[in-house]
Design an enzyme around this catalytic site. Structure first.
Site, PDB file in Angstrom:
ATOM      1  CD  GLU A   1      -4.442   7.606   9.926  1.00  0.00           C
ATOM      2  OE1 GLU A   1      -3.992   8.685  10.355  1.00  0.00           O
ATOM      3  OE2 GLU A   1      -4.005   6.500  10.277  1.00  0.00           O
TER       4      GLU A   1
ATOM      5  CG  HIS B   1      -0.823   8.953   3.467  1.00  0.00           C
ATOM      6  ND1 HIS B   1      -1.019   7.616   3.738  1.00  0.00           N
ATOM      7  CD2 HIS B   1      -0.388   9.482   4.616  1.00  0.00           C
ATOM      8  CE1 HIS B   1      -0.711   7.353   4.999  1.00  0.00           C
ATOM      9  NE2 HIS B   1      -0.323   8.474   5.557  1.00  0.00           N
TER      10      HIS B   1
ATOM     11  NE  ARG C   1      -2.775   2.713   2.847  1.00  0.00           N
ATOM     12  CZ  ARG C   1      -2.558   3.411   3.950  1.00  0.00           C
ATOM     13  NH1 ARG C   1      -2.098   2.852   5.030  1.00  0.00           N
ATOM     14  NH2 ARG C   1      -2.825   4.687   3.959  1.00  0.00           N
TER      15      ARG C   1
ATOM     16  CE1 TYR D   1       0.627   2.707  13.633  1.00  0.00           C
ATOM     17  CE2 TYR D   1      -1.339   3.884  12.933  1.00  0.00           C
ATOM     18  CZ  TYR D   1      -0.122   3.315  12.640  1.00  0.00           C
ATOM     19  OH  TYR D   1       0.356   3.340  11.353  1.00  0.00           O
TER      20      TYR D   1
ATOM     21  CG  ASN E   1      -4.720   3.444   8.746  1.00  0.00           C
ATOM     22  OD1 ASN E   1      -4.836   2.436   8.053  1.00  0.00           O
ATOM     23  ND2 ASN E   1      -4.269   4.590   8.268  1.00  0.00           N
TER      24      ASN E   1
ATOM     25  CD  GLU F   1      -1.230   3.983   8.278  1.00  0.00           C
ATOM     26  OE1 GLU F   1      -0.998   4.403   9.434  1.00  0.00           O
ATOM     27  OE2 GLU F   1      -1.351   4.727   7.291  1.00  0.00           O
TER      28      GLU F   1
HETATM   29  C1  FCB Z   1      -0.882   7.207  10.813  1.00  0.00           C
HETATM   30  C2  FCB Z   1      -0.534   7.783   9.456  1.00  0.00           C
HETATM   31  C3  FCB Z   1       0.793   7.335   8.912  1.00  0.00           C
HETATM   32  C4  FCB Z   1       1.841   7.225   9.997  1.00  0.00           C
HETATM   33  C5  FCB Z   1       1.326   6.432  11.180  1.00  0.00           C
HETATM   34  C6  FCB Z   1       2.335   6.227  12.294  1.00  0.00           C
HETATM   35  O1  FCB Z   1      -1.757   8.051  11.463  1.00  0.00           O
HETATM   36  O2  FCB Z   1      -1.505   7.410   8.496  1.00  0.00           O
HETATM   37  O3  FCB Z   1       1.152   8.220   7.897  1.00  0.00           O
HETATM   38  O4  FCB Z   1       2.301   8.456  10.342  1.00  0.00           O
HETATM   39  O5  FCB Z   1       0.189   7.057  11.696  1.00  0.00           O
END
Ligand code: FCB
Length: 437
Positions: free
Chosen positions: A163, A118, A74, A288, A286, A345
């Protein structure tokens, strides 16, 4: 691990974060080139001018991906490389770069998953109002048509934007990202126009690319009040509306979330919600970790980032780690939107000064825990079809510059030399079925 048949493993990157060659072959500045030049906005004064120099080293990067045996890559197109002025004349040299990249990926047996946006809006369009201008939806649709006509014979997997909630919030409400405006009306207009742009570009891709697989990529996670006070709970609810719902709800259900509907109503014209509502073929997630939110009466919308509990597990860059919340998110998403989910992500940030970036067991532990959580979610009925690690390479991490590293591959930014980390070998073994979780 009992992996569903046809599950897709990949890695993710984005144009401004890896390409470099900022002034090469006709590319003109984006809003991030501009932001990098404002003192204090990016750690250490770092810029994406050279970054990973992927523009010149893409063959080496594809070889690294081939060694991982990933199924999909991607990446994003740099709008200011293809249309240096944002609209009008296309830049043939920029178009040729992606021709070569895409052809080399296909030759290596790697499926290209392309994102149109992006975060690197051409500065020329920012000078005309950028996402605050309603014209932005039309500019974006024209750019999508250029991409579709040029690459639609070889690229079938598309995302419109990456995002949207993050770049609109950071760029128009918090000054954590470009263009760094802090203004309620600007923020609301940007949200609405990006939604319109998603709808318009989805239509263009659908019409011009036979067999296209189209979606949008959302950052979604639990927003947890820092304390159990009414003020922190209200702050978390408002952030939740902007962060998690302001884009998926209109795009997938044709409505703005109640918490912001009244604020945004003045910018919504008759017919807009029908133009925006394009559920597409998949939900790009995405993820985290959770965000802890607190009330802050001095902030634009009354919320601010709070602190995770002191005993919360955190990555080396301080992001809280709660894989069970990822699991719940995947299950909730499937129930709520009934679309196949691709985790576009997920990854773990580290810092070279910690001395553990080549033998990055911390990253392996993070990935292991999240992939195991994804697997539990699939067992609970989540329709997850693929998973992409952020990121292939250490890269330009926006306001954190090159200090925060997310790569499976270490990049020496002084020389450009790439060295796969322990996590790269681990991911290759996982993909090859040599590791069970
Ligand atoms: C996300 C973004 C990506 C990167 C990661 C760590 O929010 O999409 O570009 O910075 O975080």
């Amino acid at each position: 691990m009992n992996r569903p048949l046809g599950f897709l493993w990949g890695v993710s990157t984005s144009s401004y974060q890896i390409e470099g060659a900022a002034g090469t072959d006709g590319r003109k500045p984006s809003i991030w080139d501009t932001r990098c030049r404002i003192p204090g906005k990016v750690a250490n004064g770092d810029t994406g001018d050279v970054a990973c120099d992927h523009y010149h080293r893409y063959r080496e990067d594809i070889a690294l991906m081939r060694d991982l045996r990933i199924g999909a890559y991607r990446f994003s197109f740099a709008w200011p490389r293809l249309l240096p002025d944002g609209k009008g004349a296309a830049n043939e040299a920029g178009l040729v770069f992606y021709d070569r990249l895409i052809d080399a990926l296909l030759e290596a047996g790697i499926e290209p998953w392309a994102c149109l946006y992006h975060w690197d809006l051409p500065q020329a369009l920012e000078d005309r109002g950028g996402w605050i201008s309603r014209d932005s939806a039309g500019w974006f649709a024209d750019y999508a048509a250029l991409v579709a006509r040029r690459y639609g014979d070889r690229v079938k997997h598309f995302a419109t934007v990456n995002e949207p909630s993050v770049f609109t919030l950071f760029g128009y409400a918090m000054d954590w990202g470009a263009p760094g405006i802090v203004d309620r009306a600007a923020h609301l207009q940007a949200i609405h126009h990006v939604n319109l742009a998603h709808g318009a570009a989805s239509d263009v891709l659908r019409a011009l690319v036979p067999g296209a697989f189209i979606g949008c990529i959302h950052n979604r996670q639990r927003i947890v009040p820092e304390s159990d006070t009414p003020a922190d709970r209200a702050a978390a609810a408002k952030l939740h509306a902007f962060w998690n719902d302001a884009f998926p709800e209109p795009q997938l259900n044709g409505v703005y979330p109640a918490a912001i509907a009244e604020d945004i109503a003045p910018y919504v014209r008759p017919g807009d919600m029908a133009r925006i509502c394009r559920p597409g073929d998949y939900f790009g997630l995405n993820h985290y970790g959770p965000i802890f939110a607190k009330a802050d009466p001095s902030a634009l919308w009354g919320f601010a980032w709070g602190s995770a509990p002191t005993d919360a597990p955190k990555s080396d860059i301080g992001w809280p780690i709660y894989p069970d919340m990822f699991q719940d998110e995947l299950v909730d998403l499937t129930q709520r939107y009934r679309l196949p989910v691709y985790v576009t992500e997920n990854g773990c940030g580290g810092r070279a000064d910690k001395g553990n970036e080549l033998d990055d067991r911390h990253r392996i532990e993070y990935l292991k825990a999240h992939i195991a959580a994804m697997h539990r979610a699939i067992e609970r009925g989540a329709d997850v079809r693929g998973y992409f690690v952020w990121s292939l390479l250490d890269n330009f991490e926006w306001g954190s510059g090159f200090g925060n590293r997310f790569g499976l591959v270490f990049v020496d930014f002084a020389t450009g030399v790439r060295t796969p980390k322990a996590s790269a070998r681990w991911y290759a073994d996982l993909i090859a079925g040599k590791i069970s979780l």
